[in-house]
Design a protein around this motif. Structure first.
Motif, PDB file in Angstrom:
ATOM      1  N   MET A   1       0.827  -1.180   0.000  1.00 47.84           N
ATOM      2  CA  MET A   1       0.000   0.000   0.000  1.00 47.84           C
ATOM      3  C   MET A   1       0.881   1.257   0.000  1.00 47.84           C
ATOM      4  O   MET A   1       0.618   2.182  -0.763  1.00 47.84           O
ATOM      5  N   LYS A   2       1.887   1.251   0.857  1.00 44.88           N
ATOM      6  CA  LYS A   2       2.793   2.394   0.955  1.00 44.88           C
ATOM      7  C   LYS A   2       3.560   2.574  -0.356  1.00 44.88           C
ATOM      8  O   LYS A   2       3.750   3.688  -0.831  1.00 44.88           O
ATOM      9  N   ARG A   3       3.968   1.475  -0.940  1.00 48.50           N
ATOM     10  CA  ARG A   3       4.705   1.494  -2.200  1.00 48.50           C
ATOM     11  C   ARG A   3       3.836   2.068  -3.324  1.00 48.50           C
ATOM     12  O   ARG A   3       4.307   2.846  -4.154  1.00 48.50           O
ATOM     13  N   THR A   4       2.594   1.702  -3.351  1.00 47.87           N
ATOM     14  CA  THR A   4       1.660   2.191  -4.367  1.00 47.87           C
ATOM     15  C   THR A   4       1.471   3.701  -4.241  1.00 47.87           C
ATOM     16  O   THR A   4       1.445   4.425  -5.246  1.00 47.87           O
ATOM     17  N   LEU A   5       1.379   4.215  -3.021  1.00 48.13           N
ATOM     18  CA  LEU A   5       1.218   5.647  -2.803  1.00 48.13           C
ATOM     19  C   LEU A   5       2.470   6.421  -3.243  1.00 48.13           C
ATOM     20  O   LEU A   5       2.370   7.509  -3.810  1.00 48.13           O
ATOM     21  N   VAL A   6       3.636   5.844  -2.983  1.00 52.87           N
ATOM     22  CA  VAL A   6       4.879   6.488  -3.392  1.00 52.87           C
ATOM     23  C   VAL A   6       4.951   6.554  -4.914  1.00 52.87           C
ATOM     24  O   VAL A   6       5.306   7.588  -5.498  1.00 52.87           O
ATOM     25  N   GLY A   9       2.595   9.160  -6.182  1.00 53.77           N
ATOM     26  CA  GLY A   9       3.139  10.483  -5.895  1.00 53.77           C
ATOM     27  C   GLY A   9       4.201  10.892  -6.907  1.00 53.77           C
ATOM     28  O   GLY A   9       4.222  12.019  -7.389  1.00 53.77           O
ATOM     29  N   VAL A  10       5.089   9.968  -7.253  1.00 56.57           N
ATOM     30  CA  VAL A  10       6.137  10.238  -8.233  1.00 56.57           C
ATOM     31  C   VAL A  10       5.511  10.512  -9.600  1.00 56.57           C
ATOM     32  O   VAL A  10       5.910  11.440 -10.312  1.00 56.57           O
ATOM     33  N   CYS A  17       5.270  18.293 -14.382  1.00 53.43           N
ATOM     34  CA  CYS A  17       6.401  18.938 -15.042  1.00 53.43           C
ATOM     35  C   CYS A  17       6.242  18.982 -16.551  1.00 53.43           C
ATOM     36  O   CYS A  17       6.978  19.675 -17.229  1.00 53.43           O
ATOM     37  N   GLY A  18       5.324  18.229 -17.098  1.00 48.33           N
ATOM     38  CA  GLY A  18       5.151  18.157 -18.548  1.00 48.33           C
ATOM     39  C   GLY A  18       4.455  19.387 -19.087  1.00 48.33           C
ATOM     40  O   GLY A  18       3.801  20.134 -18.383  1.00 48.33           O
TER      41      GLY A  18
END
Length: 180
Positions: A1-6, A9-10, A17-18
């Motif tokens: 879950m934490k990995r998915t949120l990171v 976010g990225v 930025c595009g």
């Protein structure tokens, strides 16, 4: 879950930025393999008033004569609105500068990219850089060493013509070739 949120976010940061504005790709033709004709003149006999048949002598321009010739040659390449494609009418300008730059290995050149007043500061700086890089790429394809070339963007910060008319804005969409 934490990995998915990171990861989300990225992705969100990178997508912010595009830019939605697409710029044209630079069509550049490699002419480094073509030969350039040297200037010539018809050789005369005696006092130079009579011209011999088919006699052609090559002219070797000294550095001072070349420098004077380049002073009269235009140093500006103009671009269409929101584009960094070099127009065909400026190809001869780039070819003459490439020949001049190649003649002296110590000569340094700065290509300055400029835009008109429309658009944001960051966008115009990027477009000005792409215009300067397009001229730089064209010169390098004509045999100019990269070490002699530098490109920089001024965006809309140094207009050639003040005003908001279309004629004024056309003068501001340019790349200038400066010798150092």
């Amino acid at each position: 879950m934490k990995r998915t949120l990171v990861i989300l976010g990225v992705v969100a940061v990178l997508s912010a930025c595009g830019s939605a504005v697409k710029l044209d790709p630079v069509p550049v033709v490699d002419k480094s393999g073509t030969s350039t004709s040297s200037a010539g003149m018809v050789a005369g006999q005696g006092d130079g008033s009579a011209v011999s048949k088919g006699a052609v002598a090559s002219v070797d321009l000294g550095k001072s004569a070349q420098d004077m010739a380049m002073q009269s040659t235009t140093r500006v390449v103009y671009f269409d609105y929101d584009s960094f494609v070099i127009r065909p009418e400026f190809q001869s300008v780039i070819e003459s500068h490439a020949k001049y730059i190649r003649s002296d290995k110590a000569r340094k050149v700065v290509i300055e990219g400029h835009t008109d007043e429309r658009g944001g500061r960051e966008y115009n700086l990027a477009l000005g850089q792409k215009r300067a890089d397009a001229v730089r790429k064209a010169l390098s394809l004509l045999g100019v060493p990269e070490a002699q070339l530098e490109s920089v963007s001024f965006g809309k910060e140094k207009p050639a013509a003040l005003g908001s008319s279309e004629a004024d804005m056309e003068k501001n969409r340019r790349a200038e070739i400066s010798y150092r």
